[in-house]
Design an enzyme around this catalytic site. Structure first.
Site, mmCIF file in Angstrom:
data_model
loop_
_atom_site.group_PDB
_atom_site.id
_atom_site.type_symbol
_atom_site.label_atom_id
_atom_site.label_comp_id
_atom_site.label_asym_id
_atom_site.label_seq_id
_atom_site.Cartn_x
_atom_site.Cartn_y
_atom_site.Cartn_z
ATOM 1 N N SER A 112 -2.363 1.020 -1.290
ATOM 2 C CA SER A 112 -1.911 0.945 0.216
ATOM 3 C C SER A 112 -1.645 -0.246 0.896
ATOM 4 C CB SER A 112 -2.993 1.995 1.196
ATOM 5 O OG SER A 112 -2.391 2.256 2.458
ATOM 6 N N ASP A 153 1.137 7.130 -2.031
ATOM 7 C CA ASP A 153 0.043 6.289 -1.651
ATOM 8 C C ASP A 153 -1.277 6.181 -2.907
ATOM 9 O OD1 ASP A 153 -2.118 4.728 -0.648
ATOM 10 O OD2 ASP A 153 -2.673 6.169 0.655
#
Length: 386
Positions: free
Chosen positions: A77, A215
């Site tokens: 992330s 993600d």
């Protein structure tokens, strides 16, 4: 479950390792791991700026960069974005961003990245500005060009498998030599917040590979430290520079793991009475929060236990703020006021003790790490000159 399995594999490998003497400093494997957390990436950015400043001071070199000192830098992330910023080369084959440039990046672009543009039926943000900025900053750079080994995780929702981008994987999996901006957008595409990212890569033999990524926190659940250690272990086994490392031994690893903050061991707490009234959507949001917090805590616990078992607890430093309050707990509050608060959190964290049992502050611990990293780099350079 995946994190628990990874730990057990590492733990039993360590138990199977015979006792060995500590590795020569120049042959220690140095690892930097950076958690995910959206705009809260400002917190580890402050820590990175301090560490890089210490390295520049110790080595009397204002051009010293983090990528010069770490064998593996990993993140997911927003941590993956930081990884790319400090390892992607510019036209002079140096990191295009110094650590001090990261916080200004968040202040300049954060409000536009986290500017509501979605709908109640889709992700909160359309991601167009984020992708545009990544393309401008990272250009056509690919994984193989990274200035040190990287470990960046994403998750392919079409194959239902994690995708790990590392330089060392490219010989066996050349399709993973993707453009860094595609990777960085993919690892930022957190469910609910940004749409998944689709792109293709082409290998030298003409094969085309398709990716449908979200993600990396889906795969590593926010804390990529175990992944980074795994990549470092493989590096130690394959690189002749680490010839004294015969098997996995954490006496021979130096790990710095940076968190993006929680407001306790768990981001939020609930009572059974509250949860009994929740519907599917509310449960979905809560599960994501609780899973991320619990996994981050357990990963730190696992790694701490393993390093202590090898009498190498000083080789591992976890920098984490566990007392976030108010808006600073939100991963997408990019208001100037909140970003200023996050800067204060990072600066205050440096003055806090590493643990309740130790008077050493994070600032002092990072200075200690900086000296180790500097000495190791000098020894490595001297050895290479012979």
């Amino acid at each position: 479950m995946a994190t628990t399995k990874s730990f057990l594999i590492l733990f039993f490998m360590i138990l199977a390792t015979t006792s060995s003497t500590c590795a020569k400093l120049e042959e220690m494997v140095t690892v930097l791991s950076i958690d995910g957390g959206g705009i809260k990436g400002i917190i580890p950015a402050i820590i990175l700026e301090f560490l890089e400043g210490q390295l520049q001071e110790v080595d009397n070199n204002k051009d010293a960069r983090l990528a010069d000192y770490f064998d593996v830098i990993g993140g997911t992330s927003t941590g993956g974005l930081l990884t790319a910023m400090i390892t992607t080369p510019n036209e002079n084959n140096r990191p295009f961003a110094a650590a001090k440039d990261i916080v200004p990046f968040y202040f300049e672009h954060g409000p536009h990245i986290f500017n509501y543009s979605g709908s109640i039926f889709g992700p909160r943000y359309d991601g167009k500005y984020l992708l545009q900025v990544l393309q401008e900053k990272l250009g056509e750079t690919r994984v193989h060009q990274a200035l040190t080994e990287v470990a960046i995780s994403s998750f392919d929702i079409k194959t239902n498998k994690p995708v790990i981008f590392t330089k060392s994987n490219l010989a066996k999996s050349p399709e993973l030599d993707a453009k860094m901006y595609d990777i960085c957008y993919s690892i930022a595409a957190a469910p609910i917040y940004f749409p998944p990212h689709h792109f293709v890569t082409h290998t030298s033999n003409g094969a085309t590979y398709e990716f449908n990524l979200v993600d990396g926190g889906v795969a590593t659940v926010g804390d990529p430290a175990l992944l980074s250690l795994s990549v470092a272990t493989r590096l130690a086994q394959e690189d002749p520079a680490f010839s004294s490392i015969k098997s996995l031994d954490y006496k021979q690893m130096l790990l710095l793991s940076l968190g993006t903050g929680t407001n306790s061991e768990f981001d939020k707490t609930y009572t059974a009475e509250e949860a009994a009234k929740w519907g599917p959507l509310r449960w979905m949001l809560a599960i994501q929060q609780l899973t991320n917090a619990a996994s981050s805590y357990m990963t730190d616990y696992y790694i701490s236990t393993v390093f202590q078992a090898r009498h190498s607890q000083n080789n591992y430093l976890r920098v984490q703020e566990n007392a976030l309050t108010g808006t600073t707990t939100e991963m997408d509050d990019a208001s100037e006021a909140n970003m200023e608060l996050l800067v204060q959190v990072g600066e205050t964290l440096l003055k806090k003790p590493v643990s309740k049992d130790s008077p050493e502050t994070y600032e002092e611990a990072l200075k200690r790490f900086a000296k180790l990293l500097s000495n190791r780099k000098k020894l490595r350079a001297n050895k290479a000159s012979y």
